[in-house]
Write a protein that holds these residues in place. Structure first.
Motif, PDB file in Angstrom:
ATOM      1  N   PHE A   1       0.803  -1.223   0.000  1.00 18.72           N
ATOM      2  CA  PHE A   1       0.000   0.000   0.000  1.00 18.72           C
ATOM      3  C   PHE A   1       0.837   1.275   0.000  1.00 18.72           C
ATOM      4  O   PHE A   1       0.317   2.355  -0.265  1.00 18.72           O
ATOM      5  CB  PHE A   1      -0.984  -0.018   1.169  1.00 18.72           C
ATOM      6  CG  PHE A   1      -2.242  -0.774   0.864  1.00 18.72           C
ATOM      7  CD1 PHE A   1      -3.346  -0.136   0.311  1.00 18.72           C
ATOM      8  CD2 PHE A   1      -2.310  -2.131   1.079  1.00 18.72           C
ATOM      9  CE1 PHE A   1      -4.490  -0.832   0.002  1.00 18.72           C
ATOM     10  CE2 PHE A   1      -3.462  -2.857   0.771  1.00 18.72           C
ATOM     11  CZ  PHE A   1      -4.559  -2.209   0.223  1.00 18.72           C
TER      12      PHE A   1
ATOM     13  N   HIS B   1      -3.511  -3.193  -8.202  1.00 19.43           N
ATOM     14  CA  HIS B   1      -4.403  -2.031  -8.136  1.00 19.43           C
ATOM     15  C   HIS B   1      -4.835  -1.815  -6.693  1.00 19.43           C
ATOM     16  O   HIS B   1      -5.404  -2.722  -6.067  1.00 19.43           O
ATOM     17  CB  HIS B   1      -5.643  -2.260  -9.013  1.00 19.43           C
ATOM     18  CG  HIS B   1      -5.338  -2.392 -10.468  1.00 19.43           C
ATOM     19  ND1 HIS B   1      -6.247  -2.854 -11.399  1.00 19.43           N
ATOM     20  CD2 HIS B   1      -4.186  -2.111 -11.179  1.00 19.43           C
ATOM     21  CE1 HIS B   1      -5.689  -2.857 -12.600  1.00 19.43           C
ATOM     22  NE2 HIS B   1      -4.448  -2.420 -12.485  1.00 19.43           N
ATOM     23  N   LEU B   2      -4.576  -0.641  -6.166  1.00 20.09           N
ATOM     24  CA  LEU B   2      -4.843  -0.347  -4.755  1.00 20.09           C
ATOM     25  C   LEU B   2      -6.173   0.380  -4.576  1.00 20.09           C
ATOM     26  O   LEU B   2      -6.469   1.347  -5.299  1.00 20.09           O
ATOM     27  CB  LEU B   2      -3.720   0.515  -4.169  1.00 20.09           C
ATOM     28  CG  LEU B   2      -2.309  -0.085  -4.196  1.00 20.09           C
ATOM     29  CD1 LEU B   2      -1.303   0.913  -3.648  1.00 20.09           C
ATOM     30  CD2 LEU B   2      -2.266  -1.379  -3.396  1.00 20.09           C
ATOM     31  N   TYR B   3      -6.947  -0.079  -3.586  1.00 17.80           N
ATOM     32  CA  TYR B   3      -8.222   0.550  -3.230  1.00 17.80           C
ATOM     33  C   TYR B   3      -8.203   0.848  -1.732  1.00 17.80           C
ATOM     34  O   TYR B   3      -7.791   0.001  -0.935  1.00 17.80           O
ATOM     35  CB  TYR B   3      -9.398  -0.380  -3.546  1.00 17.80           C
ATOM     36  CG  TYR B   3      -9.562  -0.687  -5.016  1.00 17.80           C
ATOM     37  CD1 TYR B   3     -10.408   0.068  -5.808  1.00 17.80           C
ATOM     38  CD2 TYR B   3      -8.863  -1.750  -5.602  1.00 17.80           C
ATOM     39  CE1 TYR B   3     -10.569  -0.220  -7.164  1.00 17.80           C
ATOM     40  CE2 TYR B   3      -9.012  -2.040  -6.949  1.00 17.80           C
ATOM     41  CZ  TYR B   3      -9.865  -1.280  -7.726  1.00 17.80           C
ATOM     42  OH  TYR B   3     -10.016  -1.558  -9.066  1.00 17.80           O
TER      43      TYR B   3
ATOM     44  N   VAL C   1      -4.058   6.136  -5.409  1.00 19.62           N
ATOM     45  CA  VAL C   1      -4.918   5.051  -4.915  1.00 19.62           C
ATOM     46  C   VAL C   1      -6.378   5.440  -5.122  1.00 19.62           C
ATOM     47  O   VAL C   1      -6.768   6.581  -4.886  1.00 19.62           O
ATOM     48  CB  VAL C   1      -4.651   4.785  -3.421  1.00 19.62           C
ATOM     49  CG1 VAL C   1      -5.567   3.691  -2.889  1.00 19.62           C
ATOM     50  CG2 VAL C   1      -3.188   4.408  -3.210  1.00 19.62           C
TER      51      VAL C   1
ATOM     52  N   ARG D   1      -9.978   5.897  -3.983  1.00 21.47           N
ATOM     53  CA  ARG D   1     -10.512   6.115  -2.634  1.00 21.47           C
ATOM     54  C   ARG D   1     -12.044   6.071  -2.659  1.00 21.47           C
ATOM     55  O   ARG D   1     -12.684   6.519  -3.612  1.00 21.47           O
ATOM     56  CB  ARG D   1     -10.050   7.470  -2.072  1.00 21.47           C
ATOM     57  CG  ARG D   1      -8.552   7.700  -2.113  1.00 21.47           C
ATOM     58  CD  ARG D   1      -7.770   6.743  -1.230  1.00 21.47           C
ATOM     59  NE  ARG D   1      -7.973   6.957   0.170  1.00 21.47           N
ATOM     60  CZ  ARG D   1      -7.250   7.777   0.946  1.00 21.47           C
ATOM     61  NH1 ARG D   1      -6.288   8.501   0.401  1.00 21.47           N
ATOM     62  NH2 ARG D   1      -7.488   7.878   2.240  1.00 21.47           N
TER      63      ARG D   1
END
Length: 460
Positions: A179, A197-199, A227, A229
């Motif tokens: 992250f 893919h960062l959430y 990221v 959001r």
């Protein structure tokens, strides 16, 4: 431990059963009990609640409806509020009384801001109040007192990926690297799928605050740029269920159709967010769900909702809403070779109760949740005839230079719990301390050491 991932589409039946129980209990109560709380004046709400989306999206509406039913408002309905993640709940009684309660779920920090400017009487928060928030509200009293700060349930911060992702577990250290952007592809950590893919939840979110504290800050990292959001955990979960390369974090009730990974912290075993491990707060990313009220709050509906949430009916709704309630239950645990021999013997011959006692930071005083859990444990022991030498207290702690000191301190914690219960006539079969054995969190920071300083309860 069995994997626990409640899906929202499968939650209708437990909520329905909880409502049937509440309806039956309320119908059996004398109607005189329903005259205490005042109704709304025109369209003015009797109570306003602001704060956490984790609590406010599903659980809080159920608790409010349950309170209204318990107060004799048989015709209960809800409608969307003025903005997204807001709703208004109406109750109307057979004698014409009406009650309106407004809910807004825009993030934990907004709840404390609403308490300060008097636009809400209760703040819902999925993390403890911060020092700066407590200071800003200090004119109204101590927001960390047992009256002001109430734990209404336990949640697990689930690390979720797409069901097609082959990974099953991660450490908090690896999570922090993912992250923060240090790890960029799934192949770098033994997976497949290319770029990660960062959430993440938004800045107002207590869910994000918890993740930031337990994962990022504890490893000296910050959230990467770029990221995606979200204000809503459910929306975040829906996105990951459609993205094979995605990873994110949500509250337990928002796992939905994603896959929750097992998580290890420091020397702890990798743990899935199971109901038992979250109830005891052993799961590394477990967290408490709070309702806060100013100590001098005069709103009778606010006090009534807190009382309802802590009772059996409220805790049934906590569990039915996909979180973990605080009712004490006995669970059989499987012995493992890594356990101390005396602990293995407990696992073979006794059952562990779904409650751990923890202490105020830097203190031998039980924290606010533990003080209420004393009452819950006493009720369990009384109801199950375990008052006389059928229960065992086991203390744990963090490492010390002298292992004998660590063992002594862990036993002293167990004895602090015994003192409280001995006042009510409980006689224990054994009191022991296991020092720094079986850590549930890393001992490299204060938060981890506080979590490891705990007392377990076992019964024969």
């Amino acid at each position: 431990m069995p994997h626990h991932s409640p899906a929202r589409e499968n939650e209708t039946w437990p909520v329905t059963i909880a409502w049937l129980v509440i309806g039956f209990v309320c119908y059996a109560l004398p109607w005189q009990a329903f005259a205490a709380l005042p109704g709304s004046q025109g369209s003015e709400p009797v109570l306003r609640i602001q704060g956490s989306n984790t609590i406010g999206a599903h659980l809080l509406p159920e608790l409010v409806k349950g309170l209204l039913v318990s107060e004799g408002f048989a015709n209960v309905s809800s409608e969307p509020g003025k903005a997204e993640n807001e709703q208004r709940i109406h109750g109307r009684s057979s004698d014409g009384r009406e009650a309106i309660i407004d809910l807004a779920a825009h993030g934990s920090s907004t709840g404390f801001a609403a308490l300060k400017d008097n636009t809400a009487q209760l703040a819902a928060s999925s993390r403890p109040i911060k020092d700066v928030e407590a200071t800003s509200l200090s004119a109204s009293g101590n927001l960390r007192s047992a009256k002001a700060e109430q734990v209404i349930g336990i949640d697990g911060l689930a690390i979720i990926v797409n069901p097609s992702n082959p990974l099953d577990e991660l450490t908090t250290d690896t999570l922090a690297k993912i992250f923060s952007g240090e790890v960029k592809t799934w192949e770098e950590i033994g997976g497949r799928g290319g770029v990660i893919h960062l959430y993440a939840r938004d800045e107002n979110s207590g869910t994000f605050d918890t993740f930031k504290e337990l994962v990022l800050a504890s490893h000296g990292k910050a959230l990467a740029g770029g990221v995606s959001r979200f204000e809503s955990s459910d929306q975040l979960s829906t996105q990951i269920s459609a993205d094979p390369q995605g990873i994110g974090f949500v509250g337990l009730s928002s796992i939905q159709k994603t896959k929750a990974l097992a998580i290890a912290d420091g020397e702890s075993q990798a743990m899935h967010p199971s109901a038992t491990l979250i109830a005891t707060e052993d799961y590394p990313l477990s967290r408490r769900l709070f309702l806060y009220m100013k100590p001098d709050e005069s709103n009778r509906w606010a006090r009534a909702l807190l009382q309802f949430a802590q009772g059996d009916q409220g805790q049934a709704l906590v569990s039915a809403s996909g979180f973990v309630g605080q009712r004490v239950q006995a669970v059989k645990m499987a012995p493992r070779a890594s356990m101390p021999e005396a602990y293995q013997a407990l696992a073979r011959n006794a059952e562990r109760l779904s409650v751990n006692f923890r202490f105020r930071e830097g203190s031998a005083t039980l924290d606010n949740k533990a003080q209420r859990d004393i009452e819950r444990l006493l009720a369990y022991l009384q109801q199950n005839s375990k008052m006389d030498k059928q229960a065992v207290l086991v203390g744990f702690g963090d490492p010390k230079q002298d292992p004998a000191r660590a063992e002594l301190l862990s036993k002293l914690r167990a004895m602090a719990v015994r003192r409280e219960l001995a006042k009510e006539g409980v006689m224990f079969r054994d009191i022991s301390g296991m020092g720094d054995a079986l850590p549930v969190a890393a001992n490299s920071d204060d938060d981890g050491r506080v979590k490891n300083r705990r007392v377990e309860v076992w019964v024969y």
